[in-house]
Design an enzyme around this catalytic site. Structure first.
Site, PDB file in Angstrom:
ATOM      1  N   THR A   1     -34.557 -67.074  16.073  1.00 36.68           N
ATOM      2  CA  THR A   1     -33.765 -66.888  16.890  1.00 36.68           C
ATOM      3  C   THR A   1     -34.372 -67.261  18.723  1.00 36.68           C
ATOM      4  OG1 THR A   1     -34.045 -64.731  19.409  1.00 36.68           O
ATOM      5  CG2 THR A   1     -35.813 -65.024  17.923  1.00 36.68           C
ATOM      6  N   ASP A   2     -33.300 -67.614  19.080  1.00 38.18           N
ATOM      7  CA  ASP A   2     -33.537 -68.241  20.520  1.00 38.18           C
ATOM      8  C   ASP A   2     -35.106 -68.010  21.085  1.00 38.18           C
ATOM      9  OD1 ASP A   2     -32.697 -65.938  21.784  1.00 38.18           O
ATOM     10  OD2 ASP A   2     -31.326 -67.685  23.159  1.00 38.18           O
ATOM     11  N   GLU A   3     -35.695 -66.130  20.938  1.00 36.98           N
ATOM     12  CA  GLU A   3     -36.642 -66.037  21.851  1.00 36.98           C
ATOM     13  C   GLU A   3     -37.945 -66.534  21.062  1.00 36.98           C
ATOM     14  OE1 GLU A   3     -36.700 -61.646  22.531  1.00 36.98           O
ATOM     15  OE2 GLU A   3     -34.887 -61.790  21.275  1.00 36.98           O
TER      16      GLU A   3
ATOM     17  N   TYR B   1     -41.858 -59.113  19.455  1.00 34.49           N
ATOM     18  CA  TYR B   1     -41.040 -59.775  18.838  1.00 34.49           C
ATOM     19  C   TYR B   1     -40.651 -61.438  18.179  1.00 34.49           C
ATOM     20  CZ  TYR B   1     -35.731 -60.111  17.618  1.00 34.49           C
ATOM     21  OH  TYR B   1     -35.167 -61.973  17.130  1.00 34.49           O
TER      22      TYR B   1
ATOM     23  N   LYS C   1     -41.164 -63.710  15.129  1.00 36.78           N
ATOM     24  CA  LYS C   1     -40.465 -64.440  14.563  1.00 36.78           C
ATOM     25  C   LYS C   1     -40.931 -66.076  14.476  1.00 36.78           C
ATOM     26  CE  LYS C   1     -36.291 -63.321  13.552  1.00 36.78           C
ATOM     27  NZ  LYS C   1     -36.165 -62.772  12.150  1.00 36.78           N
TER      28      LYS C   1
HETATM   29  P1  NAD Z   1     -31.063 -55.251  12.983  1.00 38.41           P
HETATM   30  O1  NAD Z   1     -31.902 -54.331  13.552  1.00 38.41           O
HETATM   31  O2  NAD Z   1     -29.812 -54.655  13.029  1.00 38.41           O
HETATM   32  O3  NAD Z   1     -30.986 -55.446  11.924  1.00 38.41           O
HETATM   33  C1  NAD Z   1     -31.996 -55.244  10.562  1.00 38.41           C
HETATM   34  C2  NAD Z   1     -31.486 -55.039   9.254  1.00 38.41           C
HETATM   35  O4  NAD Z   1     -32.820 -55.096   8.280  1.00 38.41           O
HETATM   36  C3  NAD Z   1     -31.487 -53.864   8.720  1.00 38.41           C
HETATM   37  O5  NAD Z   1     -30.370 -53.350   8.033  1.00 38.41           O
HETATM   38  C4  NAD Z   1     -32.644 -52.298   8.375  1.00 38.41           C
HETATM   39  O6  NAD Z   1     -32.083 -51.863   7.300  1.00 38.41           O
HETATM   40  C5  NAD Z   1     -33.591 -53.926   7.727  1.00 38.41           C
HETATM   41  N1  NAD Z   1     -34.759 -53.991   7.354  1.00 38.41           N
HETATM   42  C6  NAD Z   1     -35.361 -54.298   7.931  1.00 38.41           C
HETATM   43  N2  NAD Z   1     -36.605 -53.942   7.386  1.00 38.41           N
HETATM   44  C7  NAD Z   1     -36.292 -54.519   6.555  1.00 38.41           C
HETATM   45  C8  NAD Z   1     -37.882 -54.741   5.364  1.00 38.41           C
HETATM   46  N3  NAD Z   1     -38.622 -54.504   5.811  1.00 38.41           N
HETATM   47  N4  NAD Z   1     -36.963 -54.589   4.436  1.00 38.41           N
HETATM   48  C9  NAD Z   1     -35.971 -54.942   4.001  1.00 38.41           C
HETATM   49  N5  NAD Z   1     -35.058 -54.460   5.444  1.00 38.41           N
HETATM   50  C10 NAD Z   1     -34.978 -54.664   5.703  1.00 38.41           C
HETATM   51  O7  NAD Z   1     -31.350 -56.748  13.312  1.00 38.41           O
HETATM   52  P2  NAD Z   1     -29.545 -57.752  13.769  1.00 38.41           P
HETATM   53  O8  NAD Z   1     -29.380 -57.533  15.122  1.00 38.41           O
HETATM   54  O9  NAD Z   1     -28.759 -57.881  12.840  1.00 38.41           O
HETATM   55  O10 NAD Z   1     -30.543 -59.355  13.318  1.00 38.41           O
HETATM   56  C11 NAD Z   1     -30.562 -59.530  12.212  1.00 38.41           C
HETATM   57  C12 NAD Z   1     -31.728 -61.376  12.236  1.00 38.41           C
HETATM   58  O11 NAD Z   1     -30.603 -62.077  13.416  1.00 38.41           O
HETATM   59  C13 NAD Z   1     -33.013 -60.937  12.421  1.00 38.41           C
HETATM   60  O12 NAD Z   1     -33.823 -61.666  11.733  1.00 38.41           O
HETATM   61  C14 NAD Z   1     -32.916 -61.325  14.242  1.00 38.41           C
HETATM   62  O13 NAD Z   1     -34.243 -61.855  14.566  1.00 38.41           O
HETATM   63  C15 NAD Z   1     -32.440 -62.012  14.059  1.00 38.41           C
HETATM   64  N6  NAD Z   1     -31.260 -63.103  15.356  1.00 38.41           N
HETATM   65  C16 NAD Z   1     -30.759 -61.795  16.190  1.00 38.41           C
HETATM   66  C17 NAD Z   1     -30.215 -61.983  17.295  1.00 38.41           C
HETATM   67  C18 NAD Z   1     -29.695 -60.566  18.013  1.00 38.41           C
HETATM   68  O14 NAD Z   1     -28.666 -61.010  19.134  1.00 38.41           O
HETATM   69  N7  NAD Z   1     -29.231 -59.070  17.687  1.00 38.41           N
HETATM   70  C19 NAD Z   1     -30.381 -63.307  17.192  1.00 38.41           C
HETATM   71  C20 NAD Z   1     -30.830 -64.223  17.062  1.00 38.41           C
HETATM   72  C21 NAD Z   1     -31.676 -63.249  15.585  1.00 38.41           C
HETATM   73  P1  TYD Z   2     -31.801 -56.421  24.306  1.00 32.56           P
HETATM   74  O1  TYD Z   2     -30.069 -56.259  24.194  1.00 32.56           O
HETATM   75  O2  TYD Z   2     -32.728 -55.612  24.028  1.00 32.56           O
HETATM   76  O3  TYD Z   2     -32.119 -57.589  23.786  1.00 32.56           O
HETATM   77  P2  TYD Z   2     -33.621 -59.429  24.170  1.00 32.56           P
HETATM   78  O4  TYD Z   2     -34.377 -58.540  24.633  1.00 32.56           O
HETATM   79  O5  TYD Z   2     -33.228 -59.538  22.816  1.00 32.56           O
HETATM   80  O6  TYD Z   2     -32.381 -60.520  25.077  1.00 32.56           O
HETATM   81  O7  TYD Z   2     -31.579 -56.991  26.052  1.00 32.56           O
HETATM   82  C1  TYD Z   2     -30.888 -58.029  27.021  1.00 32.56           C
HETATM   83  C2  TYD Z   2     -31.187 -58.046  27.837  1.00 32.56           C
HETATM   84  O8  TYD Z   2     -30.872 -56.401  29.268  1.00 32.56           O
HETATM   85  C3  TYD Z   2     -32.171 -57.639  28.564  1.00 32.56           C
HETATM   86  O9  TYD Z   2     -32.704 -59.123  29.882  1.00 32.56           O
HETATM   87  C4  TYD Z   2     -32.901 -56.417  28.407  1.00 32.56           C
HETATM   88  C5  TYD Z   2     -31.648 -55.909  28.864  1.00 32.56           C
HETATM   89  N1  TYD Z   2     -31.681 -54.106  28.892  1.00 32.56           N
HETATM   90  C6  TYD Z   2     -31.835 -53.432  29.884  1.00 32.56           C
HETATM   91  O10 TYD Z   2     -31.773 -53.899  31.052  1.00 32.56           O
HETATM   92  N2  TYD Z   2     -31.407 -52.593  29.919  1.00 32.56           N
HETATM   93  C7  TYD Z   2     -31.516 -51.857  28.497  1.00 32.56           C
HETATM   94  O11 TYD Z   2     -31.241 -50.896  28.545  1.00 32.56           O
HETATM   95  C8  TYD Z   2     -31.598 -52.480  27.844  1.00 32.56           C
HETATM   96  C9  TYD Z   2     -31.890 -51.908  26.237  1.00 32.56           C
HETATM   97  C10 TYD Z   2     -31.961 -53.873  27.698  1.00 32.56           C
END
Ligand code: NAD
Ligand code: TYD
Length: 339
Positions: free
Chosen positions: A125-127, A153, A157
């Site tokens: 992630t970019d985080e 988190y 990562k």
């Molecule tokens: P999510 O939370 O929706 O899904 C995570 C999945 O992983 C779930 O299906 C969960 O059951 C599974 N999981 C959790 N722990 C596990 C374990 N110990 N063994 C096997 N499976 C397990 O997450 P997401 O938003 O789809 O993100 C997926 C990946 O992409 C993550 O690695 C996250 O860091 C990365 N990512 C997410 C975003 C975003 O905006 N959501 C952006 C950049 C990167």
């Molecule tokens: P989120 O979807 O949790 O992603 P991330 O924190 O990984 O970027 O949150 C996106 C942005 O929205 C973040 O600045 C936090 C804000 N946020 C709210 O203002 N209210 C909410 O209830 C949630 C879940 C997030």
């Protein structure tokens, strides 16, 4: 190609599963997912009958399960999406994030070392770069930006990224890493900003905006993330990091207002609530490297993507209503009850 995709019952992994099985009818895909609160078999309902798809319930940090699966399936490529992914939950319980995101990644790479692999791809992630100031719109995260994390988190990562790079340098494991900005789209768990606001607005519940809603995220439609990972895995250089983002920066308030407008709901639903501790101010990706090296570019603009997303949540109410009617209510009360 035989792919092992971990975390495929989650948001991005689930979308990736659909993407790969549609695009490559000859590829075999095995999904390993522990089905935590964020994993959902309803996300995979459309692919369960596909003869090229196999689902295995299991934890990436469970060495026996992972090694047995590698022994049996001998995948060519591993794409690791499995993670604890929500910043607010990491503030509540950091330990689980360290376990899954760091140790789980280590177990997967140990299995790759033992059984051999063409590519191990770490979805990061970019985080990991921390945040950018709000008053410097000229600054972006590049692959050279130092790691500088804010939340448990993002720290977990970043730790996993370092471990992946160490396995490349020390053991010559053929790895790649991607750092993507915030995704949105179908099957997004309604604890995250966009689906939470859509679900609340549809139920005429208050929309909890942290602080003043000024924080900026760089939103990417999930299918564009899937196409980028696909390119990196097949054509990207081994040992490299690629940043993925589409220059779609919006303040949280702009995002929430766009959702309300799309749903025809009033802005009076917005509630400003206590800020998230350590809240990152701005994320913004410079995607020059992946564009120049692999020709990747996003295809969905934010204005179109948000419309598609709202439409999906309207047409798939049962998917998210099953979630918010369950254990989610306890989470919601814990997270928002006293804010
Ligand atoms: P999510 O939370 O929706 O899904 C995570 C999945 O992983 C779930 O299906 C969960 O059951 C599974 N999981 C959790 N722990 C596990 C374990 N110990 N063994 C096997 N499976 C397990 O997450 P997401 O938003 O789809 O993100 C997926 C990946 O992409 C993550 O690695 C996250 O860091 C990365 N990512 C997410 C975003 C975003 O905006 N959501 C952006 C950049 C990167
Ligand atoms: P989120 O979807 O949790 O992603 P991330 O924190 O990984 O970027 O949150 C996106 C942005 O929205 C973040 O600045 C936090 C804000 N946020 C709210 O203002 N209210 C909410 O209830 C949630 C879940 C997030």
């Amino acid at each position: 190609m035989k792919l092992l995709v971990t975390g495929g019952a989650g948001f991005i992994g689930g979308n990736f599963m659909h993407y790969i099985l549609n695009k490559y009818p000859k590829d075999k895909v095995i999904c390993l997912d522990a089905l935590t609160y964020a994993g959902n078999m309803e996300t995979l309902a459309d692919v369960m009958d596909n003869p090229n798809f196999t689902f295995v319930k299991g934890d990436i940090s469970d060495r026996d399960t992972v090694f047995q699966l590698f022994e049996k399936e001998k995948p060519d490529v591993v794409v690791n999406f499995a993670a604890e992914s929500h910043v607010d939950r990491s503030i509540e319980d950091p330990g689980l994030f360290l376990h899954t995101n760091i140790l789980g990644t280590g177990v997967l790479m140990d299995a790759c070392r033992k059984y051999g692999i063409q590519r191990y791809h770490q979805v990061s992630t970019d985080e990991v770069y921390g945040d950018l100031p709000l008053d410097r719109p000229d600054l972006f995260f590049t692959e050279e930006t130092p790691l500088h994390t804010s939340s448990p988190y993002s720290a977990s990562k970043a730790s996993a990224d370092l471990l992946v790079l160490a396995y490349h340098r020390t053991f010559h494991l053929p790895i790649s890493i991607s750092h993507c900005s915030n995704n949105y789209g179908p099957y997004h768990f309604p604890e995250k900003l966009i689906p939470l606001m859509i679900a609340n607005a549809l139920n005429d519940k208050p929309l909890p905006v942290y602080g003043k809603g000024e924080n900026i995220r760089d939103w990417l439609y999930v299918e564009d993330h899937c196409s980028a990972i696909d390119l990196i895995v097949r054509k990207g250089r081994e040992g490299e990091i690629y940043n993925i983002g589409g220059h779609n920066e919006r303040t949280n308030l702009q995002v929430v207002k766009a959702i309300l407008k799309e749903l025809g709901k009033p802005e009076s639903l917005i509630r400003f609530v206590t800020d998230r501790p350590g809240h990152d101010r701005r994320y913004a990706i410079d995607p020059t490297k992946i564009h120049n090296e692999l020709g990747w570019e996003p295809t969905t603009r934010f204005e179109d993507g948000i419309k598609l997303t709202v439409k999906w949540y309207l047409e798939n109410r049962t998917w998210w209503e099953h979630i918010i009617n369950g254990e989610y209510q306890n989470y919601y009360e814990r997270m928002y009850g006293h804010r």
